[in-house]
Motif scaffolding. Structure first.
Motif, PDB file in Angstrom:
ATOM      1  N   ALA A   1       0.830  -1.210   0.000  1.00  0.00           N
ATOM      2  CA  ALA A   1       0.000   0.000   0.000  1.00  0.00           C
ATOM      3  C   ALA A   1       0.865   1.261   0.000  1.00  0.00           C
ATOM      4  O   ALA A   1       0.573   2.226  -0.726  1.00  0.00           O
ATOM      5  N   VAL A   2       1.912   1.282   0.806  1.00  0.00           N
ATOM      6  CA  VAL A   2       2.805   2.451   0.856  1.00  0.00           C
ATOM      7  C   VAL A   2       3.497   2.636  -0.493  1.00  0.00           C
ATOM      8  O   VAL A   2       3.654   3.770  -0.981  1.00  0.00           O
ATOM      9  N   PHE A   3       3.909   1.528  -1.101  1.00  0.00           N
ATOM     10  CA  PHE A   3       4.575   1.608  -2.413  1.00  0.00           C
ATOM     11  C   PHE A   3       3.657   2.254  -3.448  1.00  0.00           C
ATOM     12  O   PHE A   3       4.050   3.192  -4.162  1.00  0.00           O
ATOM     13  N   VAL A   4       2.412   1.769  -3.552  1.00  0.00           N
ATOM     14  CA  VAL A   4       1.482   2.323  -4.537  1.00  0.00           C
ATOM     15  C   VAL A   4       1.137   3.766  -4.200  1.00  0.00           C
ATOM     16  O   VAL A   4       1.004   4.617  -5.092  1.00  0.00           O
ATOM     17  N   PHE A   5       1.012   4.070  -2.932  1.00  0.00           N
ATOM     18  CA  PHE A   5       0.700   5.439  -2.514  1.00  0.00           C
ATOM     19  C   PHE A   5       1.819   6.409  -2.916  1.00  0.00           C
ATOM     20  O   PHE A   5       1.556   7.524  -3.387  1.00  0.00           O
ATOM     21  N   VAL A   6       3.060   5.976  -2.756  1.00  0.00           N
ATOM     22  CA  VAL A   6       4.202   6.859  -3.027  1.00  0.00           C
ATOM     23  C   VAL A   6       4.451   7.026  -4.518  1.00  0.00           C
ATOM     24  O   VAL A   6       4.622   8.146  -5.022  1.00  0.00           O
ATOM     25  N   VAL A   7       4.470   5.912  -5.258  1.00  0.00           N
ATOM     26  CA  VAL A   7       4.783   5.999  -6.687  1.00  0.00           C
ATOM     27  C   VAL A   7       3.546   6.289  -7.533  1.00  0.00           C
ATOM     28  O   VAL A   7       3.672   6.618  -8.719  1.00  0.00           O
ATOM     29  N   GLY A   8       2.359   6.147  -6.951  1.00  0.00           N
ATOM     30  CA  GLY A   8       1.131   6.414  -7.677  1.00  0.00           C
ATOM     31  C   GLY A   8       0.717   7.869  -7.564  1.00  0.00           C
ATOM     32  O   GLY A   8       1.517   8.737  -7.184  1.00  0.00           O
ATOM     33  N   PRO A   9      -0.542   8.178  -7.848  1.00  0.00           N
ATOM     34  CA  PRO A   9      -1.041   9.568  -7.790  1.00  0.00           C
ATOM     35  C   PRO A   9      -1.286  10.009  -6.339  1.00  0.00           C
ATOM     36  O   PRO A   9      -2.426  10.067  -5.871  1.00  0.00           O
ATOM     37  N   THR A  10      -0.224  10.338  -5.647  1.00  0.00           N
ATOM     38  CA  THR A  10      -0.293  10.592  -4.200  1.00  0.00           C
ATOM     39  C   THR A  10      -1.294  11.689  -3.854  1.00  0.00           C
ATOM     40  O   THR A  10      -2.134  11.520  -2.958  1.00  0.00           O
ATOM     41  N   VAL A  11      -1.202  12.832  -4.533  1.00  0.00           N
ATOM     42  CA  VAL A  11      -2.089  13.956  -4.218  1.00  0.00           C
ATOM     43  C   VAL A  11      -3.542  13.592  -4.489  1.00  0.00           C
ATOM     44  O   VAL A  11      -4.444  13.923  -3.692  1.00  0.00           O
ATOM     45  N   PHE A  12      -3.785  12.903  -5.588  1.00  0.00           N
ATOM     46  CA  PHE A  12      -5.159  12.490  -5.901  1.00  0.00           C
ATOM     47  C   PHE A  12      -5.709  11.554  -4.829  1.00  0.00           C
ATOM     48  O   PHE A  12      -6.876  11.661  -4.428  1.00  0.00           O
ATOM     49  N   ILE A  13      -4.872  10.641  -4.347  1.00  0.00           N
ATOM     50  CA  ILE A  13      -5.293   9.715  -3.295  1.00  0.00           C
ATOM     51  C   ILE A  13      -5.618  10.475  -2.017  1.00  0.00           C
ATOM     52  O   ILE A  13      -6.629  10.200  -1.350  1.00  0.00           O
ATOM     53  N   LEU A  14      -4.780  11.445  -1.662  1.00  0.00           N
ATOM     54  CA  LEU A  14      -5.036  12.239  -0.457  1.00  0.00           C
ATOM     55  C   LEU A  14      -6.342  13.021  -0.588  1.00  0.00           C
ATOM     56  O   LEU A  14      -7.116  13.134   0.376  1.00  0.00           O
ATOM     57  N   ASN A  15      -6.606  13.571  -1.752  1.00  0.00           N
ATOM     58  CA  ASN A  15      -7.865  14.283  -1.966  1.00  0.00           C
ATOM     59  C   ASN A  15      -9.057  13.328  -1.943  1.00  0.00           C
ATOM     60  O   ASN A  15     -10.174  13.711  -1.577  1.00  0.00           O
ATOM     61  N   LEU A  16      -8.800  12.080  -2.339  1.00  0.00           N
ATOM     62  CA  LEU A  16      -9.884  11.102  -2.403  1.00  0.00           C
ATOM     63  C   LEU A  16     -10.337  10.652  -1.013  1.00  0.00           C
ATOM     64  O   LEU A  16     -11.493  10.239  -0.844  1.00  0.00           O
ATOM     65  N   LEU A  17      -9.460  10.726  -0.029  1.00  0.00           N
ATOM     66  CA  LEU A  17      -9.814  10.267   1.318  1.00  0.00           C
ATOM     67  C   LEU A  17     -11.008  11.023   1.894  1.00  0.00           C
ATOM     68  O   LEU A  17     -12.016  10.402   2.270  1.00  0.00           O
ATOM     69  N   PRO A  18     -10.961  12.373   2.015  1.00  0.00           N
ATOM     70  CA  PRO A  18     -12.146  13.062   2.556  1.00  0.00           C
ATOM     71  C   PRO A  18     -13.359  12.941   1.645  1.00  0.00           C
ATOM     72  O   PRO A  18     -14.501  12.893   2.125  1.00  0.00           O
ATOM     73  N   THR A  19     -13.119  12.883   0.325  1.00  0.00           N
ATOM     74  CA  THR A  19     -14.236  12.725  -0.609  1.00  0.00           C
ATOM     75  C   THR A  19     -14.968  11.412  -0.373  1.00  0.00           C
ATOM     76  O   THR A  19     -16.205  11.362  -0.343  1.00  0.00           O
ATOM     77  N   THR A  20     -14.202  10.348  -0.178  1.00  0.00           N
ATOM     78  CA  THR A  20     -14.810   9.031   0.044  1.00  0.00           C
ATOM     79  C   THR A  20     -15.539   8.973   1.369  1.00  0.00           C
ATOM     80  O   THR A  20     -16.658   8.431   1.452  1.00  0.00           O
ATOM     81  N   MET A  21     -14.925   9.520   2.417  1.00  0.00           N
ATOM     82  CA  MET A  21     -15.590   9.525   3.727  1.00  0.00           C
ATOM     83  C   MET A  21     -16.911  10.264   3.675  1.00  0.00           C
ATOM     84  O   MET A  21     -17.940   9.791   4.171  1.00  0.00           O
ATOM     85  N   GLY A  22     -16.908  11.451   3.056  1.00  0.00           N
ATOM     86  CA  GLY A  22     -18.136  12.228   2.969  1.00  0.00           C
ATOM     87  C   GLY A  22     -19.191  11.563   2.108  1.00  0.00           C
ATOM     88  O   GLY A  22     -20.376  11.532   2.467  1.00  0.00           O
ATOM     89  N   ALA A  23     -18.765  11.011   0.977  1.00  0.00           N
ATOM     90  CA  ALA A  23     -19.725  10.357   0.085  1.00  0.00           C
ATOM     91  C   ALA A  23     -20.328   9.118   0.732  1.00  0.00           C
ATOM     92  O   ALA A  23     -21.533   8.857   0.601  1.00  0.00           O
ATOM     93  N   TYR A  24     -19.506   8.346   1.433  1.00  0.00           N
ATOM     94  CA  TYR A  24     -20.004   7.142   2.109  1.00  0.00           C
ATOM     95  C   TYR A  24     -21.008   7.508   3.191  1.00  0.00           C
ATOM     96  O   TYR A  24     -22.087   6.913   3.293  1.00  0.00           O
ATOM     97  N   ALA A  25     -20.670   8.512   3.998  1.00  0.00           N
ATOM     98  CA  ALA A  25     -21.580   8.936   5.067  1.00  0.00           C
ATOM     99  C   ALA A  25     -22.880   9.497   4.502  1.00  0.00           C
ATOM    100  O   ALA A  25     -23.961   9.293   5.080  1.00  0.00           O
TER     101      ALA A  25
END
Length: 570
Positions: free
Chosen positions: A271-295
């Motif tokens: 998970a850390v590998f994909v987070f670092v070499v992948g679209p890190t900023v997009f993933i970070l932005n996706l965290l609050p978006t997912t929490m809010g959408a799920y709730a």
């Protein structure tokens, strides 16, 4: 000596439970080998009937289990320990979380981690528009969040409380003592345990099939095996089966705990590998978006049924939500009993929080990292994906192909899938052995081996008869086997509630509360019937008493009449 004989008798093989279930499984294997097309046809017909007529049952009960588990944790019952007063947890919290997560859905996260968010992003659920990342992530979390873990929680709580708090045998049927009384040892109790073994086996088969398909896909992607055939998949199943049987006979402490801790570390590295070499900023932005959408969307998704969608929507519900609810239900016997085994000494509140909150948070992080990477690669044109043709077992490897160290990362995925399955399947074998031997905490090796080999054989047959779509037969049988166990789970909730109402802590609390109330009432009566003189601030003479809240006038303080007259004469 008599007590030892009773113990031995108590944990001997149950010929009815083991014999009937084993006969049904063997008959199923023969059916698949002799008439594979007939097996496929019949299972498809039964599945269509279940999803068309009883989908509402899965939808209603799934949400009901969430409400029931949360209510238990927040209520007065939350402080009740799953064991005797003073019992301490047997495992450290980190190991406890690692074991329950590996057993609960580890292999599913590997299989669907990148595929499902991307699928819902490209082809939206009924009533929504495509290319909506909020809908895609909320739908994914709805299937992998509180609902499945609530199912595990209610079954685990019922078994743990019945076994460690009340001292009953570690059987599904034993939980029903408040409802069935002595009949729990009769035919009805046997049927409950048989249904539990049946659901456990096919739930494990689904995991084994997923694992074999994904490992086969990984071997193809890294170039080790070109277009793996059915025989290659069967060989993978044979290797995985041998591995989890060996782990199962080694026991929980040696096998499952060791594998779970290793898996947690390897999953974190991936998970850390994909987070670092992948679209890190997009993933970070996706965290609050997912929490809010799920709730925001969870309640609406919970109410989505055949009454709110068209024919295509019903097909979508059957393929996704109803399949997931049935798959989780089929896992509840072995995951619930396994959670009970490792949770002795923890309170109900601690159990619910640990089982529902922690894995849901981990799932959210996992899907944001892998699903977010897949969605970004797709929108950037790096990843080709067609919901109608793209294989679910290929998606994660296709995502990793656009990242550095592809071969190493792909190999790590295959190792993780194998260990996730082994750590989950060996717990399933132990549970089936426990149910076959009247609730023994340590089933005999030959029973454990029998159920392990049976699981591998059924998975191989289902993959063989499913043809090109190896997942179809596995999904069908998982849903069919789960249906009767839904009703068993409802009964377990009722029985657990009846037991908790009579728990010593609750009874003692009620008695103490009654005594405190009685004492307060007695003191109140004393206060109400007492006379308190109210003194005049100038003269100090009493001017009125309070009797039962009524002010009464009293005559002035009297003195001896002669003394008074004498004073006046002076």
């Amino acid at each position: 000596m008599a007590n030892m004989n009773d113990v031995r008798k108590r944990y001997t093989l149950d010929p009815v439970v083991f014999g009937v279930t084993a006969a049904l499984i063997i008959a199923f294997l023969i059916w698949g080998l002799v008439k594979p097309h007939n097996l496929t046809s019949v299972s498809s017909t039964v599945l269509d009937w279940i999803t068309g007529n009883l989908g509402w049952l899965f939808i209603l009960t799934a949400t009901g289990f969430v409400i029931f588990a949360v209510w238990l944790a927040l209520s007065k019952y939350g402080r009740i320990p799953l064991g005797k007063d003073g019992d301490k947890p047997e495992y450290r919290t980190v190991s406890w979380i690692a074991m329950m997560f590996s057993a609960g859905m580890g292999i599913g996260l590997m299989f669907f981690g990148a595929y499902e968010p991307l699928f819902h992003f490209v082809e939206a659920p009924p009533g929504y528009s495509a290319r909506d990342v909020q809908v895609a992530m909320a739908t994914t979390m709805f299937h992998w969040g509180f609902h499945p873990w609530a199912m595990y929680a209610v079954v685990g709580l019922a078994i743990a409380y019945s076994t460690y708090r009340l001292g009953r045998s570690q059987l599904m049927s034993a939980v029903f003592a408040p409802l069935l009384g002595n009949s729990v040892n009769g035919p009805v109790g046997k049927i409950i345990d048989i249904l539990a073994i049946f659901a456990t086996l096919f739930g494990t088969v689904a995991s084994l099939g997923l694992g074999a398909l994904q490992i086969g896909s990984g071997l193809d992607k890294v170039g080790w095996v070109k277009n793996p055939s059915t025989m290659v998949l069967v060989a993978i199943i044979a290797v995985l089966t041998a591995a989890f049987v060996a782990s199962a006979v080694s026991g929980i402490a040696k096998g499952i705990q060791w594998l779970s801790n290793i898996n947690m570390v390897l999953a974190l590295i991936l998970a850390v590998f994909v987070f670092v070499v992948g679209p890190t900023v997009f993933i970070l932005n996706l965290l609050p978006t997912t929490m809010g959408a799920y709730a925001n969307d969870a309640l609406g998704f919970s109410a989505r049924s055949g009454a709110t969608v068209d024919a295509d929507g019903e097909s979508w519900l059957a393929s996704w939500t109803i399949f997931y609810w049935a798959w989780w239900v089929s896992w509840t016997p072995f995951v619930g009993m396994f959670l009970a085994k490792i949770s002795k000494g923890r309170t109900i509140r601690e159990f619910v929080v640990g089982v529902m909150i922690v894995p849901t948070v981990v799932s959210l992080l996992w899907f944001c990292i892998f699903g977010g990477s897949a969605i970004r690669e797709f929108t950037d044109g790096k990843l080709a994906f067609d919901p109608a043709t793209s294989a679910s077992e290929d998606t994660l490897f296709d995502v990793l192909a656009n990242m550095p160290w592809t071969a190493i990362a792909s190999a790590l995925v295959m190792i993780l899938v194998a260990i996730f399955f082994v750590s989950g399947a060996d717990s399933a074998s132990l549970v089936m052995g426990t149910l076959s031997q009247r609730g023994t905490p340590e089933p005999s090796r030959w029973i454990t081996i029998f159920w392990g080999v049976s699981t591998g054989a059924v998975a191989a047959v289902l993959l063989a008869v499913s043809g090109d779509d190896g997942l179809t037969g596995i999904k069908q049988m998982a849903i069919i086997a789960a249906l009767p166990f839904v009703l068993v789970m409802v009964g377990m909730c009722v029985s657990l509630y009846m037991d908790l109402r009579r728990d010593p802590l609750i009874v003692a609390r009620g008695l103490l509360s009654d005594r405190v109330d009685e004492h307060i009432r007695e003191e109140a009566v004393k206060i109400e019937t007492s006379e308190f003189a109210v003194l005049d601030p100038e003269t100090g003479d009493p001017i009125a008493p309070f009797v039962n809240d009524t002010v009464e006038t009293i005559p002035p303080a009297t003195e001896d009449k002669k003394t008074t007259e004498g004073k006046r004469t002076e």
